[in-house]
Design an enzyme around this catalytic site. Structure first.
Site, short mmCIF file in Angstrom:
data_model
loop_
_atom_site.label_atom_id
_atom_site.label_comp_id
_atom_site.label_asym_id
_atom_site.label_seq_id
_atom_site.Cartn_x
_atom_site.Cartn_y
_atom_site.Cartn_z
N GLU A 169 -59.31 -51.07 -90.81
CA GLU A 169 -59.88 -50.93 -92.15
C GLU A 169 -61.27 -51.56 -92.25
O GLU A 169 -61.57 -52.29 -93.20
CB GLU A 169 -58.90 -51.54 -93.19
N ASN B 114 -58.63 -48.27 -86.52
CA ASN B 114 -57.58 -47.78 -87.42
C ASN B 114 -58.06 -47.87 -88.87
O ASN B 114 -58.67 -48.85 -89.28
CB ASN B 114 -56.34 -48.66 -87.21
N HIS C 133 -51.54 -43.05 -95.55
CA HIS C 133 -50.73 -43.47 -96.71
C HIS C 133 -50.99 -42.45 -97.79
O HIS C 133 -52.00 -42.51 -98.50
CB HIS C 133 -51.13 -44.88 -97.16
N GLU D 83 -49.63 -44.85 -89.81
CA GLU D 83 -48.91 -45.53 -90.91
C GLU D 83 -48.45 -44.53 -91.97
O GLU D 83 -48.50 -44.81 -93.17
CB GLU D 83 -49.81 -46.60 -91.55
N ASP E 146 -46.83 -42.49 -94.74
CA ASP E 146 -45.81 -42.52 -95.79
C ASP E 146 -46.32 -41.67 -96.94
O ASP E 146 -47.51 -41.33 -96.99
CB ASP E 146 -45.41 -43.94 -96.24
O1 9MR Z 1 -46.53 -53.18 -94.95
C1 9MR Z 1 -47.32 -54.34 -94.93
C2 9MR Z 1 -46.82 -55.25 -95.97
O2 9MR Z 1 -45.52 -55.71 -95.72
C3 9MR Z 1 -47.76 -56.39 -96.12
O3 9MR Z 1 -47.37 -57.18 -97.23
C4 9MR Z 1 -49.17 -55.90 -96.30
C5 9MR Z 1 -50.13 -57.04 -96.41
O4 9MR Z 1 -51.40 -56.57 -96.62
O5 9MR Z 1 -49.51 -55.09 -95.20
C6 9MR Z 1 -48.74 -53.98 -95.12
O6 9MR Z 1 -49.15 -53.18 -94.06
C7 9MR Z 1 -50.49 -52.66 -94.15
C8 9MR Z 1 -51.00 -52.53 -92.75
O7 9MR Z 1 -50.88 -53.74 -92.08
C9 9MR Z 1 -52.41 -52.01 -92.73
N1 9MR Z 1 -52.54 -50.81 -93.45
C10 9MR Z 1 -51.98 -50.81 -94.79
C11 9MR Z 1 -50.56 -51.26 -94.77
C12 9MR Z 1 -49.93 -51.18 -96.13
O8 9MR Z 1 -50.54 -52.04 -97.01
#
Ligand code: 9MR
Length: 643
Positions: A456, A498, A534, A563, A565
């Site tokens: 990101e 990513n 997402h 990722e 969903d």
């Molecule tokens: O799914 C993850 C969640 O449990 C955490 O609280 C969150 C913290 O920022 O991160 C989520 O995973 C993220 C991933 O690491 C990077 N891309 C976005 C994902 C969803 O927020």
């Protein structure tokens, strides 16, 4: 002419008497027939074949002028009797053996030897129906009796079989089972016959010194090491049809081996699968199981031999064995497609929820740690690392033949407090990140195939880089350094950039593309592009996504959906659109061979990051919150399943 001395004497006396006869005296003394001087019997030996057989003997008396009567006798009436009057006699065989028949006359005797040979009249078998398994020997217990009912030892018997291909029989009367079927064994002697029926079952016979069972048309082969069984052991083998739970049996490959035998040292069990494998089954998915009570215990597969269609295991015991394959699964289809289907894994769910673990192992062949490898969780203090949860996930992945996608090395979220407190500098951040990457990537080198190195880093509006903690303080080239350090720590891991909202060509995807090109031009070791995906229910179209994937691939990058969903607004349906969205991500990926994986960000609504991050949204995953598959699962799977 020779004459015995005594005879000569008597003859001389007779002549003397005759000489004085007529000398004027009375009538001469009457002269009787001459005395018997010898008796002979012909033939000297007589062979009688069979009880009741008769033969003739004749006695000859010498001199022929002797008039004495002849009597006949036997020395062994149990073998032969004799009746006779005068010089002729009839001998009757009574039982096998030898007797001396004597003719006596005038105090003289002669004899003949009679040999009675009995014939086999009846043949009987102690057991006349046999059920054998291939290679099993079976001696026939045959009794031969003569006409009188006496047992004949060592009778001359010939044995024949009606089907050499089923059972053979030796000249000594030992049957050997060859292959399943029925055969009739006939024993013949003289005019007597007896038959035995032989049924050869599927199965085999293990001898004390080792052996091989081959059964079920070659589907089963049990190779038993020398000394593994203490006595010859016959095993029958039958097909069974009850499959292991959650699995498909390959037809005809479940076999029941009776009786169950425990081997002193493990035998090699090879089960052949003779049926073509279903389209979604790949050989590496073949499993062996042994029925233990009513549950199938999976056994370690040693070799899958595609050429001979054999699966091999070491077996300590017989019983019921089967070759089976898991039911159709995402991973079976993805494997056929030569790709990975992954999911983010929640460490808590992995630890506490058996259903979660079961589904995870059955359906996915790749995992991404959802949180436990992020900087904060894995490196909570400057010199403290917490590897426990990451290690657990890697063990699980190894146990279930899954690849691991590492997530994440450089990100602006989930950082430990120690990194941001005080006044971090370019130098302190570079040092901290280098130490972090070296430690984490080195630890998992060889076990993590792909890494999200930078996550990101593109600005949300698509204009260049995000102004993050890292890039602002350390400078944008910290991205370059992160890749370089990761490559040094594990030269074999594929390194990814990513991001989200980069799944269709547009400003943000363009920025990502530009960054990737710049990095590569600068010699930075970047291998791939991660598309988070997402989505809401109306994501970029299949064509848009395909074009986006194609652009990165054409520029020489690997791609993966990292990722995926599809969140739904509460109170809306959207399940069908969600299914389409899931399917299209797979379809887009599959348009390019270098799109290596589609990973979902969690697979069940039960453990979802969405409601927390997007209030008013949820239900974004493939299975619902009680692990029932949703239309999304079917849509996703169907996109994998097409050849
Ligand atoms: O799914 C993850 C969640 O449990 C955490 O609280 C969150 C913290 O920022 O991160 C989520 O995973 C993220 C991933 O690491 C990077 N891309 C976005 C994902 C969803 O927020």
């Amino acid at each position: 002419m020779s004459m015995r001395p005594l005879l000569r004497l008597r003859f001389a006396a007779f002549l003397a008497l005759a000489a004085c006869g007529g000398g004027g005296t009375d009538t001469p003394d009457p002269v009787g027939p001459p005395a018997v001087t010898a008796v002979s019997v012909a033939p000297a030996t007589l062979n009688l074949q069979g009880i009741g057989a008769t033969g003739a003997l004749a006695a000859t008396i010498a001199p022929s002028t002797a008039m004495a009567s002849v009597t006949w006798s036997t020395n062994n009436a149990a073998v032969a009797t004799v009746t006779g009057s005068g010089p002729s006699a009839t001998v009757t065989a009574v039982s096998a053996g030898t007797a001396t028949i004597t003719a006596t006359s005038g105090g003289r005797s002669g004899s003949a030897t009679v040999t009675v040979t009995s014939t086999v009249r009846t043949l009987t078998l102690a057991t006349s129906a046999f059920t054998l398994v291939p290679a099993q020997p079976q001696p026939l217990a045959l009794t031969a009796r003569d006409e009188g009912g006496a047992v004949i030892t060592n009778p001359a018997v010939t044995y024949t079989t009606s089907a050499e291909s089923v059972a053979t029989v030796s000249s000594a009367g030992v049957i050997t089972a060859v292959a399943p079927g029925t055969a009739t064994i006939t024993a013949s002697a003289a005019s007597a016959n007896v038959t035995a029926s032989v049924t050869v079952l599927e199965g085999g016979y293990v001898t004390a010194s080792g052996g091989t069972i081959t059964a079920l048309g070659g589907q089963l082969q049990l190779v038993v090491p020398t000394g593994a069984v203490s006595a010859p052991t016959a095993l029958t083998v039958r097909t069974v049809s009850t499959p292991p739970t959650n699995a498909r049996l390959l037809a005809n490959t479940a076999v029941l081996i009776e009786p169950a035998v425990t081997f002193a040292s493990p035998a090699t069990l090879r089960l052949r699968y003779t049926v073509p494998l279903a389209a979604d089954v790949v050989e590496t998915q073949l499993r062996l199981a042994r029925l233990d009570g009513s549950t199938w215990q999976e056994q370690a597969v040693r070799v899958v031999d595609r050429t001979n269609r054999r699966v091999t295991a070491l077996a300590s015991t017989t019983g019921t064995w089967a070759v089976f394959v898991p039911p159709p699964s995402l991973r079976s289809f993805a494997q056929l497609a030569g790709r990975e289907v992954g999911t983010a894994v929640s460490a808590d769910a992995l630890r506490s929820d058996a259903t979660y673990r079961q589904l995870l192992a059955a359906e996915f062949n790749s995992v991404t740690p959802e949180n436990v490898m992020k900087f904060g969780p894995i490196h909570p203090a400057p010199t403290t690392y917490n590897f426990a949860d990451a290690d657990s996930l890697l063990s699980f992945a190894a146990a279930h033949n899954m690849t691991v996608h590492g997530h994440v090395l450089l990100w602006h979220n989930q950082q430990p407090a120690w990194l941001t407190v005080g006044t971090p500098t370019r130098a302190s951040l570079l040092a901290a990140l280098r130490d972090h990457i070296q430690t984490v990537v080195t630890r998992y080198a060889g076990r993590i195939a792909t890494w999200d190195v930078a996550n990101e880093v593109i600005a949300d509006n698509g204009t260049g880089l995000r102004a993050s903690f890292w890039t602002t303080i350390a400078g944008p080239d910290i991205i370059d350094s992160a890749f370089a350090w990761a490559r040094r720590a594990d030269p074999n891991a594929k390194l990814y950039l990513n991001d989200y909202a980069v799944e269709a060509i547009g400003p943000k995807s363009d920025s990502m593309f530009a960054l990737a090109m710049r990095l590569r031009a600068a010699g930075v070791p970047i291998d791939g592009i991660g598309l988070q995906a997402h989505f809401l229910v109306n994501p970029p179209s299949l064509a848009q996504q395909s074009a986006n994937v194609a652009r990165f691939v054409a520029a020489g990058f690997d791609v993966r959906y990292t990722e995926l969903d599809v969140r739904l607004a509460n109170g809306t349906d959207g399940l069908a659109a969600q299914a389409t969205a899931y399917g299209n991500a797979v379809r887009a990926c599959r348009t390019q061979l270098r799109c290596r994986a589609v990973t979902v960000w969690g697979f069940t609504d039960r453990y979802s990051w969405i409601p927390g991050a997007f209030p008013g949204f949820g239900r974004g995953h493939l299975w619902d919150d009680v692990f029932a598959p949703k239309p999304a699962y079917t849509g996703f799977r169907d996109a994998w399943a097409v050849p």
